[in-house]
Design a protein around this motif. Structure first.
Motif, PDB file in Angstrom:
ATOM      1  N   ASP A 303       0.837  -1.209   0.000  1.00 58.55           N
ATOM      2  CA  ASP A 303       0.000   0.000   0.000  1.00 58.55           C
ATOM      3  C   ASP A 303       0.869   1.255   0.000  1.00 58.55           C
ATOM      4  O   ASP A 303       0.542   2.247  -0.669  1.00 58.55           O
ATOM      5  CB  ASP A 303      -0.923   0.003   1.220  1.00 58.55           C
ATOM      6  N   ARG A 304       1.966   1.230   0.745  1.00 58.63           N
ATOM      7  CA  ARG A 304       2.860   2.387   0.776  1.00 58.63           C
ATOM      8  C   ARG A 304       3.457   2.633  -0.606  1.00 58.63           C
ATOM      9  O   ARG A 304       3.474   3.776  -1.096  1.00 58.63           O
ATOM     10  CB  ARG A 304       3.973   2.168   1.801  1.00 58.63           C
ATOM     11  N   LEU A 305       3.941   1.575  -1.241  1.00 58.14           N
ATOM     12  CA  LEU A 305       4.497   1.709  -2.585  1.00 58.14           C
ATOM     13  C   LEU A 305       3.455   2.258  -3.544  1.00 58.14           C
ATOM     14  O   LEU A 305       3.736   3.167  -4.344  1.00 58.14           O
ATOM     15  CB  LEU A 305       4.996   0.346  -3.070  1.00 58.14           C
ATOM     16  N   SER A 306       2.245   1.728  -3.473  1.00 57.14           N
ATOM     17  CA  SER A 306       1.171   2.193  -4.358  1.00 57.14           C
ATOM     18  C   SER A 306       0.853   3.665  -4.126  1.00 57.14           C
ATOM     19  O   SER A 306       0.689   4.440  -5.075  1.00 57.14           O
ATOM     20  CB  SER A 306      -0.081   1.335  -4.150  1.00 57.14           C
ATOM     21  N   ARG A 307       0.773   4.066  -2.861  1.00 59.21           N
ATOM     22  CA  ARG A 307       0.462   5.470  -2.549  1.00 59.21           C
ATOM     23  C   ARG A 307       1.524   6.410  -3.111  1.00 59.21           C
ATOM     24  O   ARG A 307       1.210   7.468  -3.670  1.00 59.21           O
ATOM     25  CB  ARG A 307       0.336   5.669  -1.033  1.00 59.21           C
ATOM     26  N   ILE A 308       2.793   6.038  -2.953  1.00 56.98           N
ATOM     27  CA  ILE A 308       3.871   6.900  -3.454  1.00 56.98           C
ATOM     28  C   ILE A 308       3.796   7.009  -4.974  1.00 56.98           C
ATOM     29  O   ILE A 308       3.911   8.111  -5.541  1.00 56.98           O
ATOM     30  CB  ILE A 308       5.241   6.360  -3.006  1.00 56.98           C
ATOM     31  N   CYS A 309       3.609   5.877  -5.650  1.00 55.22           N
ATOM     32  CA  CYS A 309       3.500   5.908  -7.118  1.00 55.22           C
ATOM     33  C   CYS A 309       2.315   6.751  -7.559  1.00 55.22           C
ATOM     34  O   CYS A 309       2.417   7.553  -8.502  1.00 55.22           O
ATOM     35  CB  CYS A 309       3.378   4.484  -7.667  1.00 55.22           C
ATOM     36  N   GLN A 310       1.190   6.586  -6.884  1.00 51.92           N
ATOM     37  CA  GLN A 310       0.006   7.372  -7.236  1.00 51.92           C
ATOM     38  C   GLN A 310       0.249   8.862  -7.019  1.00 51.92           C
ATOM     39  O   GLN A 310      -0.165   9.694  -7.845  1.00 51.92           O
ATOM     40  CB  GLN A 310      -1.185   6.917  -6.391  1.00 51.92           C
ATOM     41  N   HIS A 311       0.915   9.194  -5.922  1.00 50.22           N
ATOM     42  CA  HIS A 311       1.183  10.603  -5.616  1.00 50.22           C
ATOM     43  C   HIS A 311       2.056  11.231  -6.699  1.00 50.22           C
ATOM     44  O   HIS A 311       1.797  12.363  -7.153  1.00 50.22           O
ATOM     45  CB  HIS A 311       1.869  10.687  -4.254  1.00 50.22           C
ATOM     46  N   VAL A 312       3.073  10.507  -7.144  1.00 46.77           N
ATOM     47  CA  VAL A 312       3.949  11.022  -8.198  1.00 46.77           C
ATOM     48  C   VAL A 312       3.171  11.196  -9.497  1.00 46.77           C
ATOM     49  O   VAL A 312       3.297  12.220 -10.192  1.00 46.77           O
ATOM     50  CB  VAL A 312       5.153  10.076  -8.402  1.00 46.77           C
ATOM     51  N   ILE A 313       2.355  10.220  -9.858  1.00 45.64           N
ATOM     52  CA  ILE A 313       1.579  10.299 -11.105  1.00 45.64           C
ATOM     53  C   ILE A 313       0.648  11.506 -11.084  1.00 45.64           C
ATOM     54  O   ILE A 313       0.585  12.281 -12.048  1.00 45.64           O
ATOM     55  CB  ILE A 313       0.780   9.000 -11.317  1.00 45.64           C
ATOM     56  N   THR A 314      -0.074  11.680  -9.976  1.00 41.08           N
ATOM     57  CA  THR A 314      -1.018  12.803  -9.881  1.00 41.08           C
ATOM     58  C   THR A 314      -0.284  14.148  -9.896  1.00 41.08           C
ATOM     59  O   THR A 314      -0.697  15.095 -10.575  1.00 41.08           O
ATOM     60  CB  THR A 314      -1.863  12.679  -8.607  1.00 41.08           C
ATOM     61  N   ALA A 315       0.828  14.227  -9.169  1.00 40.12           N
ATOM     62  CA  ALA A 315       1.584  15.482  -9.125  1.00 40.12           C
ATOM     63  C   ALA A 315       2.176  15.834 -10.481  1.00 40.12           C
ATOM     64  O   ALA A 315       2.249  17.014 -10.851  1.00 40.12           O
ATOM     65  CB  ALA A 315       2.689  15.374  -8.081  1.00 40.12           C
ATOM     66  N   ALA A 316       2.591  14.818 -11.250  1.00 44.68           N
ATOM     67  CA  ALA A 316       3.233  15.075 -12.538  1.00 44.68           C
ATOM     68  C   ALA A 316       2.237  15.313 -13.654  1.00 44.68           C
ATOM     69  O   ALA A 316       2.527  16.030 -14.613  1.00 44.68           O
ATOM     70  CB  ALA A 316       4.145  13.903 -12.908  1.00 44.68           C
ATOM     71  N   THR A 317       1.046  14.712 -13.551  1.00 45.78           N
ATOM     72  CA  THR A 317       0.104  14.745 -14.673  1.00 45.78           C
ATOM     73  C   THR A 317      -1.213  15.444 -14.364  1.00 45.78           C
ATOM     74  O   THR A 317      -1.934  15.816 -15.286  1.00 45.78           O
ATOM     75  CB  THR A 317      -0.229  13.312 -15.138  1.00 45.78           C
ATOM     76  N   GLY A 318      -1.548  15.586 -13.079  1.00 47.14           N
ATOM     77  CA  GLY A 318      -2.851  16.127 -12.708  1.00 47.14           C
ATOM     78  C   GLY A 318      -3.974  15.124 -12.849  1.00 47.14           C
ATOM     79  O   GLY A 318      -5.144  15.470 -12.647  1.00 47.14           O
ATOM     80  N   GLN A 319      -3.656  13.869 -13.170  1.00 43.69           N
ATOM     81  CA  GLN A 319      -4.668  12.836 -13.366  1.00 43.69           C
ATOM     82  C   GLN A 319      -4.740  11.895 -12.174  1.00 43.69           C
ATOM     83  O   GLN A 319      -3.748  11.676 -11.476  1.00 43.69           O
ATOM     84  CB  GLN A 319      -4.358  12.014 -14.616  1.00 43.69           C
ATOM     85  N   GLN A 320      -5.926  11.308 -11.980  1.00 44.03           N
ATOM     86  CA  GLN A 320      -6.087  10.277 -10.983  1.00 44.03           C
ATOM     87  C   GLN A 320      -5.601   8.947 -11.551  1.00 44.03           C
ATOM     88  O   GLN A 320      -5.965   8.568 -12.666  1.00 44.03           O
ATOM     89  CB  GLN A 320      -7.553  10.155 -10.560  1.00 44.03           C
ATOM     90  N   PRO A 321      -4.772   8.217 -10.834  1.00 44.39           N
ATOM     91  CA  PRO A 321      -4.221   6.967 -11.357  1.00 44.39           C
ATOM     92  C   PRO A 321      -5.283   5.919 -11.639  1.00 44.39           C
ATOM     93  O   PRO A 321      -6.303   5.839 -10.951  1.00 44.39           O
ATOM     94  CB  PRO A 321      -3.282   6.511 -10.231  1.00 44.39           C
ATOM     95  N   ASP A 322      -5.027   5.115 -12.657  1.00 41.05           N
ATOM     96  CA  ASP A 322      -5.850   3.964 -13.000  1.00 41.05           C
ATOM     97  C   ASP A 322      -5.233   2.750 -12.313  1.00 41.05           C
ATOM     98  O   ASP A 322      -4.118   2.338 -12.632  1.00 41.05           O
ATOM     99  CB  ASP A 322      -5.855   3.779 -14.517  1.00 41.05           C
ATOM    100  N   LEU A 323      -5.959   2.170 -11.366  1.00 39.30           N
ATOM    101  CA  LEU A 323      -5.426   1.089 -10.530  1.00 39.30           C
ATOM    102  C   LEU A 323      -5.863  -0.294 -11.000  1.00 39.30           C
ATOM    103  O   LEU A 323      -5.688  -1.279 -10.267  1.00 39.30           O
ATOM    104  CB  LEU A 323      -5.859   1.299  -9.075  1.00 39.30           C
ATOM    105  N   SER A 324      -6.409  -0.401 -12.202  1.00 44.09           N
ATOM    106  CA  SER A 324      -6.903  -1.690 -12.687  1.00 44.09           C
ATOM    107  C   SER A 324      -5.784  -2.721 -12.727  1.00 44.09           C
ATOM    108  O   SER A 324      -4.662  -2.417 -13.147  1.00 44.09           O
ATOM    109  CB  SER A 324      -7.487  -1.529 -14.093  1.00 44.09           C
ATOM    110  N   PRO A 325      -6.059  -3.968 -12.314  1.00 44.66           N
ATOM    111  CA  PRO A 325      -5.032  -5.014 -12.366  1.00 44.66           C
ATOM    112  C   PRO A 325      -4.679  -5.380 -13.801  1.00 44.66           C
ATOM    113  O   PRO A 325      -5.466  -5.158 -14.730  1.00 44.66           O
ATOM    114  CB  PRO A 325      -5.683  -6.191 -11.636  1.00 44.66           C
ATOM    115  N   ALA A 326      -3.487  -5.928 -14.000  1.00 45.67           N
ATOM    116  CA  ALA A 326      -3.051  -6.318 -15.341  1.00 45.67           C
ATOM    117  C   ALA A 326      -1.928  -7.339 -15.216  1.00 45.67           C
ATOM    118  O   ALA A 326      -1.424  -7.626 -14.123  1.00 45.67           O
ATOM    119  CB  ALA A 326      -2.580  -5.096 -16.137  1.00 45.67           C
ATOM    120  N   SER A 327      -1.528  -7.878 -16.358  1.00 43.11           N
ATOM    121  CA  SER A 327      -0.433  -8.837 -16.418  1.00 43.11           C
ATOM    122  C   SER A 327       0.803  -8.123 -16.951  1.00 43.11           C
ATOM    123  O   SER A 327       0.837  -7.697 -18.102  1.00 43.11           O
ATOM    124  CB  SER A 327      -0.798 -10.011 -17.326  1.00 43.11           C
ATOM    125  N   THR A 328       1.825  -7.975 -16.099  1.00 42.73           N
ATOM    126  CA  THR A 328       3.040  -7.238 -16.441  1.00 42.73           C
ATOM    127  C   THR A 328       4.240  -7.928 -15.797  1.00 42.73           C
ATOM    128  O   THR A 328       4.099  -8.929 -15.087  1.00 42.73           O
ATOM    129  CB  THR A 328       2.970  -5.780 -15.939  1.00 42.73           C
TER     130      THR A 328
END
Length: 380
Positions: A303-328
């Motif tokens: 959860d901590r890792l996810s929050r940090i990644c989301q915070h960076v994405i929102t701060a850099a793009t102004g968008q809300q992150p898409d958290l949908s699961p995927a195969s990567t």
């Protein structure tokens, strides 16, 4: 270094090197790199990193390019992007662009993300004093993510005994994706062989196509666990309209976020196949690939890792992150209990088509995201 300073440094670098990054992207986007044949692109990545000042960069037996920066005794954080694309071309790939977009097979998946990783790594190589303290940042340009590559490059990375990886962030897909839930899959080829015969004289003899169709019917009739899917991707066989098909084959997959559910579905497929076996019906099941699902990850750390990644994405793009699961590639560490995320760093479209495109302007936001995460690797 506080968050805003990291973000400002990343943004400034992304703006200053934008034209250089486009040149690097054109170079890599034209280079063929089908899964399992990434040698040329891997060599180019290695040579390019050495030119930027990398001292510890190698290509392993799996064609992963591994570049280590920072404290070799520190906490290891991996940042990766895959070098392979879905297309089998071995000659130069077609590339064209207009004022806004760049088009090439595989350009968004994953070439542009790879170039964002390379440009972020270049910043760290040129500013070693800004590498997070007590941290070893390991940049990996990995092989075999696509299709039947089945994540072999990342699996090989985690099979090494010289890396104790604490966190892993893969750069793949599109902004503003932030994936911390894996979708695993099993893929098989099922072959059927029967005596065959004449459609009139030998009517009643088992038909290989019909046998497989019975398995397909059973597959789509399964009571699937939540989040699971099944698919028959291709089926072929037989010879002509008045001959009973003596041979047929099909490729199937099933997906689920849960490794336990994947194992249960394997049991279901095995029972469906066994039910159609007979003295004059031979069935062969060939495993084509396994992508693991989620393992037992410490939820607070994830959860901590996810929050940090989301915070960076929102701060850099102004968008809300898409958290949908995927195969990567993040599937592999997640299956092993290691907190991991997959973050998109480009805008694009027409994924897995020969007209795949990216928005050239989006590279700035994407590089900002990538570098800001790498500058804060010690906090992930």
């Amino acid at each position: 270094m506080d968050f805003q300073k990291r973000l400002d440094l990343a943004r400034d670098w992304a703006r200053r090197c934008h034209e250089e990054e486009l040149s690097v992207l054109r170079l890599f986007a034209a280079m063929p790199s089908p899964s399992g044949h990434e040698e040329a692109r891997a060599r180019l990545v290695q040579e390019w990193l050495i030119d930027q000042g990398a001292r510890d960069v190698q290509v392993d037996d799996a064609n992963n390019v591994i570049c280590r920066i920072g404290d070799p005794t520190g906490r290891t954080v991996v940042f990766s992007a895959h070098t392979d694309i879905v297309f089998p071309d071995l000659n130069l790939l077609p590339l064209h662009e207009d004022a806004r977009r760049l088009y090439a097979p595989g350009v968004g998946d994953d070439t542009a993300n790879l170039v964002n990783l390379l440009m972020a790594t270049t910043f760290l190589l040129r500013h070693p004093n800004l590498v997070p303290p007590r941290t070893q940042v390991v940049m990996v340009a990995n092989s075999c993510e696509e299709g039947l590559g089945t994540l072999r490059g990342t699996k090989a990375l985690y099979a090494r005994n010289d890396l104790r990886i604490a966190r892993h962030v893969a750069f793949d897909l599109y902004l503003p994706q932030c994936i911390t839930q894996a979708v695993g899959s099993h893929r098989f080829r099922i072959r059927c062989i029967t005596p065959g015969g004449h459609s009139l004289r030998d009517f009643g003899t088992p038909n290989a196509i019909e046998v497989l169709c019975g398995i397909v019917e059973g597959l789509y009739g399964l009571d699937l666990p939540a989040g699971a899917t099944v698919n028959v991707g291709a089926i072929k066989g037989g010879t002509k309209v008045n001959a009973i098909a003596a041979r047929a084959s099909m490729v199937i997959e099933y997906r689920s976020p849960s490794n336990d559910d994947l194992l249960r579905l394997y049991g279901c497929v095995k029972r469906l196949v066994d039910a159609r076996r007979a003295p004059d019906v031979k069935l062969e099941v060939e495993k084509l690939g396994v992508r693991p699902g989620n393992g037992s990850v410490n939820q607070d750390q994830l959860d901590r890792l996810s929050r940090i990644c989301q915070h960076v994405i929102t701060a850099a793009t102004g968008q809300q992150p898409d958290l949908s699961p995927a195969s990567t590639d993040a599937n592999v560490p997640l299956s092993l209990g290691i907190p991991a995320a997959c973050v998109g760093t480009v805008l694009g479209g027409l994924l897995h088509t020969r007209n795949e495109l990216i928005d050239k302007g989006s590279l700035e936001n994407g590089l900002t995201v990538a570098l800001a995460l790498m500058l804060g690797a010690d906090e992930l």
